[in-house]
Design a protein around this motif. Structure first.
Motif: not given
Lengths: 177, 421
Positions: A113-117, A120, A152, A165, B326, B347, B369
């Motif tokens: 989950e360590r990114g934007s949807n 990812n 994700e 993760w 992001f 985040f 997010k």
């Protein structure tokens, strides 16, 4: 019943031997001469094992001891290249596909989950595409695999920690039935 | 002072409302200068008046810019009944009064006045009417009028938001009022739904659905529920963003390799590739003047924010330093952008000024997010997490006032603030 169990154990032993062959043949457990009751427990009547061994085609995909039983490859954070420890697995699937032209596999890329949807989704696609490319280099036809990404959206483990993760950064190989 | 007539022309959405979807809202912090205002519950139909009062006071309180002065004991509804001294004593600088009634044609009609207690003059006098069942819309409109008159900024209480609710294996695309109430379901599916995006006129949503077992982009009318596939090429089709004139969508496709940005018309015609990096280029967002795209790219080795002119000039990296960045979105005035900043496993919601390049964090960090500005640029909506659940959250653009909105069940994800329309 006892006999059946013994003969299955025997098949497993044979397969185990086959897959311990030198590396270049990595994936290809050769068709094994199996005693009558083939992998499916409900096959033909349980004839006495040693009598008249029938040469049956065992699909190595169904063999829990085959390297082909491994259907997921894993990645470090924000990395999409297949790692060295997973290359034999992907190569084995490539070889299997090249020998079974009617088989098709779906490659589903996933991320932690360590990114934007959306980032990812792109990363998961890159992971699945990397596996697809390796399958094709290993002899599979392009049409035998389809790569998609869930980013994700479909975590296998839901914790906010590395233990979760690392399970979520993966590509799953899902064979069509 | 005479009343100006305002008819709420809200079209009823075609989708069914979620029964009893009550939210729990928590407010943290307050604005630097709060305007003390007394809101007297409207006279007339007491049930309608109570709901309208709840909506108006809730909206104003959440903005963080008002302090509500208790009106208990005094209840003027007409100008002639107002004694300004009563309100000066209580410290109010503004006073809202009025009446509400159901008309013969079943329409709700609220007659509302905003008064300046210090100068003892009228500020706004307006009749707000709406069809039966839109009583909350009447309240939001009154709150907008008060907010606009007293702060000088456009109100956003009457606008709508979209988000995805995930509950086990059920994904629902939801449109709701800006306060999270009045939820309406646009789409329900057992496969994921992502990245809702409002058309500039608020009539359509573009979104990503996995219903065909891979990511494809759809556009759906909020009035007729009709929808069509915009992009369904092999691999992933995602990240739809509308151009300000509504004539084009920027989308992200992997049909030619890695995630790249393309332009396409909302009917799926006129596909044109516009990035050629071989990296992941995603999350495009048009500038308000339609001249630029902001986007996320890992072409420099880690995900960062970039900007490209649409007429083919040079692409420019905007974020540097530690951490990954992001989900960029322009502010409505085009002078800054908001984005999600990831550093040391957390985040944050961050904003950066285009001119100075200065980045500032608006939140304390967590799983925050997908930030997006309200149409007036004063509030930012984002996805957060509290008590183990995905929730909607907002922060004022100065970072002073925050609120958490808990939906009844499931995880709220992928929120986006709709336009003024």
């Amino acid at each position: 019943m006892k006999k059946l169990i013994i003969s299955i154990v025997l098949v497993n032993l044979l397969v185990a031997c086959a897959s311990e062959k030198p590396k270049e043949t990595v994936a290809a457990p050769e068709p094994v001469a199996a005693p009558a009751p083939a992998p499916e427990p409900k096959a033909e009547a349980p004839v006495a094992a040693p009598a008249a061994p029938v040469r049956a085609e065992v699909d190595p995909l169904n063999d829990p001891n085959s390297i082909l039983a491994k259907r997921s490859v894993y990645y470090p954070f924000d990395v999409a290249a297949v790692q060295d420890e997973d290359k034999p697995t992907v190569q084995a699937h490539a070889r299997y596909l090249s020998e079974h032209a009617n088989r098709k596999v779906r490659l589903e890329g996933n991320c932690d989950e360590r990114g934007s949807n959306e980032y990812n989704l792109g990363l998961g696609q890159r992971r699945a595409d990397g596996v697809k490319k390796m399958l094709e280099l290993g002899g599979a036809n392009a049409g035998q695999s389809e790569s998609v990404s869930y980013g994700e959206e479909k975590p296998r483990a839901k914790g906010h920690d590395e233990a979760s993760w690392k399970q979520n950064r993966r590509t799953d190989l899902i064979y069509a039935r | 002072m005479r009343f100006i007539r305002y008819v709420l022309g809200l079209l009823l959405l075609a989708q069914a409302s979620v029964a009893g979807a009550v939210l729990n809202i928590e407010i943290i912090g307050a604005g630097e200068h709060q305007i003390p205002i007394a809101i007297v519950p409207l006279g007339g139909d007491s049930k309608l008046a109570q709901t309208i009062n709840e909506v108006v006071t809730g909206d104003l309180q959440r903005s963080g810019l008002f302090r509500l002065v208790d009106p208990t004991g005094k209840s003027p509804h007409e100008l002639a009944e107002v004694s300004y001294a009563d309100w000066q004593v209580r410290g109010a600088e503004a006073l809202a009064i009025g009446t509400v009634a159901v008309q013969a044609n079943n329409r709700i009609e609220a007659r509302f006045r905003l008064l300046d207690v210090v100068k003892q003059t009228g500020l706004v006098g307006q009749v707000v009417s709406a069809s039966e069942g839109q009583v909350r819309a009447v309240g939001h409109r009154i709150a907008d009028l008060i907010y606009e008159r007293l702060t000088g900024d456009k109100g956003v209480f009457s606008t709508r938001i979209a988000y995805v609710n995930r509950q086990e294996q059920r994904y629902r695309l939801i449109v709701a009022d800006s306060d999270g109430y009045n939820e309406q379901i646009v789409l329900t599916h057992s496969e994921p739904i992502m990245s809702p995006s409002w058309s500039p006129d608020g009539s359509h949503l573009a979104y990503v659905s996995f219903e065909t077992r891979h990511a494809a982009v759809y556009v759906q009318s909020l009035y007729t529920n009709q929808r069509m596939v915009v992009a369904d090429f092999r691999g992933s089709n995602s990240a739809p963003a509308w151009s300000p004139d509504g004539k084009q969508l920027a989308v992200v496709l992997t049909r030619d390799g890695s995630s790249q940005i393309y332009l396409i018309r909302p009917d799926g015609s006129g596909l044109r590739r516009i990035t050629f990096s071989g990296a992941i280029d995603t999350e495009p967002n048009f500038s308000p003047d339609g001249q630029y795209l902001l986007f996320t790219s890992d072409r420099g080795g880690s995900p960062q924010i970039y900007r490209m002119p649409l007429d083919g000039g040079l692409e420019q990296r905007l974020t540097f330093g530690e951490g990954n960045n992001f989900s960029p979105r322009h502010s409505p005035d085009g002078k800054s952008f908001v984005f999600a900043h990831l550093i040391s496993g957390k985040f944050y919601v961050a904003v950066q000024d285009f001119q100075t390049g200065q980045m500032s964090l608006l939140t304390e960090g967590g799983w925050e997010k997908k930030p997006s500005f309200a149409p007036n640029g004063k509030i930012i909506l984002f996805a957060s997490e509290a008590r183990g659940r995905g929730i909607l959250a907002t922060v004022s653009s100065d970072g002073r006032v925050k609120q958490h909105m808990f939906t009844q069940s499931g995880d709220a994800r992928e929120p986006v603030w709709g336009p003024n329309f």
